[in-house]
Enzyme design. Structure first.
Site, PDB file in Angstrom:
ATOM      1  CG  ASP A 335      -1.848   1.191   1.254  1.00 56.95           C
ATOM      2  OD1 ASP A 335      -2.939   1.083   0.646  1.00 56.95           O
ATOM      3  OD2 ASP A 335      -1.494   2.218   1.868  1.00 56.95           O
ATOM      4  CG  ASN A 343      -4.867  10.945  -6.287  1.00 58.57           C
ATOM      5  OD1 ASN A 343      -4.245  10.926  -7.358  1.00 58.57           O
ATOM      6  ND2 ASN A 343      -5.392   9.858  -5.735  1.00 58.57           N
ATOM      7  CG  HIS A 348      -7.943  12.154  -9.107  1.00 55.71           C
ATOM      8  ND1 HIS A 348      -7.922  11.136  -8.176  1.00 55.71           N
ATOM      9  CD2 HIS A 348      -8.715  13.145  -8.563  1.00 55.71           C
ATOM     10  CE1 HIS A 348      -8.656  11.471  -7.128  1.00 55.71           C
ATOM     11  NE2 HIS A 348      -9.144  12.696  -7.324  1.00 55.71           N
ATOM     12  CG  ASP A 352      -5.142   7.884 -12.705  1.00 56.88           C
ATOM     13  OD1 ASP A 352      -5.338   7.428 -11.565  1.00 56.88           O
ATOM     14  OD2 ASP A 352      -6.059   8.340 -13.425  1.00 56.88           O
ATOM     15  CG  ASP A 378      -3.083   3.525  -2.290  1.00 56.91           C
ATOM     16  OD1 ASP A 378      -4.104   2.858  -2.005  1.00 56.91           O
ATOM     17  OD2 ASP A 378      -2.488   4.242  -1.471  1.00 56.91           O
ATOM     18  NE  ARG A 398      14.579  -7.909  -5.843  1.00 51.05           N
ATOM     19  CZ  ARG A 398      14.549  -9.165  -5.400  1.00 51.05           C
ATOM     20  NH1 ARG A 398      15.516  -9.622  -4.613  1.00 51.05           N
ATOM     21  NH2 ARG A 398      13.567  -9.979  -5.737  1.00 51.05           N
TER      22      ARG A 398
END
Length: 463
Positions: A335, A343, A348, A352, A378, A398
């Site tokens: 997340d 945003n 937005h 995106d 997300d 990583r």
């Protein structure tokens, strides 16, 4: 224009055969009524017949041949009348007039009618003398004129009726051909006696090769994709041996290397004795519909924005892994931290773009055997196969290291971090929802620990 010429050639040949019978019948009538071969003009008859036969055989000057064939019965009967004024010979003139109907051209019927009338006038004058003043003699000729006009009028009605019907049929056929051309359909016939394959010109649009390239099935089978070849060969067997209708879809390789999808329909045709004589069917180009179908399937299992698999595909692949006996699986719940701020600050469309860049970076951190999907918003899931907690922790480290490099989205330099929750399943027997919930709990633990971290859920799987 070429169709008209071929039509005239064909009708000339038909009429030549009819005239041969006509002359034979006329000669028989002449002999039966007391005439003799000595009365006939043999050289003229042979010369006229030879000219007609040569013109018909060599397909030269079709219009000249047509006019000669219309005129020849009258020339022949006039030669008979010069030596034998027999009523039966004159009756045959009515048959000569009707012969002109074969061309379905009112101009030729009118020409034949004029020749009929002139021949009748000549016959009447020779038979009755030059005076022709008696009422009976005039009425005889009047009957001939009426018959002549009646035949011409009847021919005009018949020709218009037939041409009208043909016109409608041709317009319907043109409409059908136009439809067939637009849907890229190819008809095919395979004759078993000669082992010869015949295809319509549509095969050229389909493959880029001329129709005469495909003289047998082997030439067509060479274009079939190797993976689809067994299915096509099985369908051949079903048509020839089992005498079944077949319907299948396969791929063909065009001459330019492109792959096209076709629907193959085949039907075995039997003769009256029940013997298989040939196969016939159609090839329909279904490439566009197949591409639409594949696109719809892609949308059903992939995320529109990032192109990653979605939850439905993730679930399907997890079931496949389990059916193949896979164990030692680790699920990662990822997340983004503070994505709402991106945003709100940049809009937005920038958010995106960041998700697209993030999807690309995440995909580069896992193996081909692993699976990644966008869960929504997300949030992302990664399934690590043949893994353990140590390997999953290494992948998480990583990923966080790769996110430390700034993102450049539409001239904006963005920094992003992620909180990662890991759930390790030694036997991989939990339901997906249960695994997600356990990985989600670990992800929230990582957020509570200060974000930009990972945490492993140590909860045992339920028994």
């Amino acid at each position: 224009m070429m169709n008209r010429v071929h039509d005239v050639h064909f009708k000339n040949n038909v009429l030549l055969k009819i005239l041969s019978g006509f002359y034979t019948v006329s000669l028989g009538v002449h002999l039966l009524t007391g005439g003799s071969l000595a009365d006939l003009s043999i050289p003229a008859s042979v010369a006229l017949g030879s000219v007609l036969v040569l013109l018909g055989l060599y397909r030269r000057y079709p219009v000249v041949s047509m006019l000669l064939m219309i005129s020849s019965p009258y020339l022949y009967l006039l030669s008979l009348m010069a030596t034998d004024l027999n009523l039966l010979n004159f009756i045959l003139l009515g048959f000569a007039l009707l012969l002109s109907l074969i061309y379905l051209d009112i101009r030729l019927v009118t020409l034949s009618g004029l020749l009929y009338l002139l021949t009748a006038m000549y016959w009447s004058r020779v038979l009755y003398g030059a005076e022709m003043v008696a009422g009976s003699e005039r009425s005889d000729l009047l009957y001939v004129v009426i018959f002549d006009l009646f035949v011409i009028a009847f021919s005009w009605v018949l020709i218009n009726l037939v041409q009208g019907r043909w016109g409608k049929s041709e317009r319907g056929l043109t409409s059908i051909n136009h439809i067939l051309e637009n849907i890229d359909i190819t008809t095919w016939v395979y004759d078993l006696a000669s082992s010869r394959l015949s295809l319509s010109p549509g095969i050229t649009r389909l493959t880029g090769l001329p129709a005469d390239t495909f003289t047998d099935f082997h030439a067509l089978l060479e274009l079939v994709e190797p993976a689809d070849l067994p299915l096509v060969q099985l369908s051949q067997k079903e048509m020839i041996i089992d005498r079944k209708e077949v319907l299948l879809e396969c791929r063909l390789r065009r001459i330019n290397g492109d792959i096209c999808w076709v629907q193959l329909r085949g039907t075995p045709q039997l003769n009256e004795q029940g013997h298989l004589v040939h196969l016939e069917g159609v090839l329909i180009d279904i490439t566009e519909s197949k591409e639409r179908e594949e696109h719809m399937e892609y949308l059903a299992y992939h995320d529109d924005l990032t192109g990653l698999p979605n939850r439905a595909y993730f679930h399907m692949r997890l079931k496949r892994y389990r059916s193949e006996g896979a164990i030692n699986m680790a699920l990662m719940f990822i997340d983004l931290d503070n994505f709402k701020d991106v945003n709100d600050t940049y809009g937005h469309h920038i958010g995106d773009r960041l998700l697209q860049e993030l999807a690309d970076r995440l995909s580069r951190q896992i193996r081909e055997s692993d699976l990644i999907c966008r869960l929504g918003g997300d949030e992302f899931l990664i399934l690590l196969t043949n893994s353990d907690e140590k390997h999953a922790s290494t992948v998480a480290q990583r990923i966080n290291a790769s996110l430390a490099v700034p993102f450049h989205c539409n001239h904006h330099r963005l920094q992003a971090t992620a909180s990662i929750g890991i759930y390790y399943s030694p036997d991989g027997c939990e339901e997906l929802d249960q695994m997600i919930n356990l990985a989600d709990e670990a992800m929230y633990e990582a957020k509570r620990s200060g974000r930009n971290q990972y945490a492993v859920n140590q909860s045992p799987s339920p028994t």
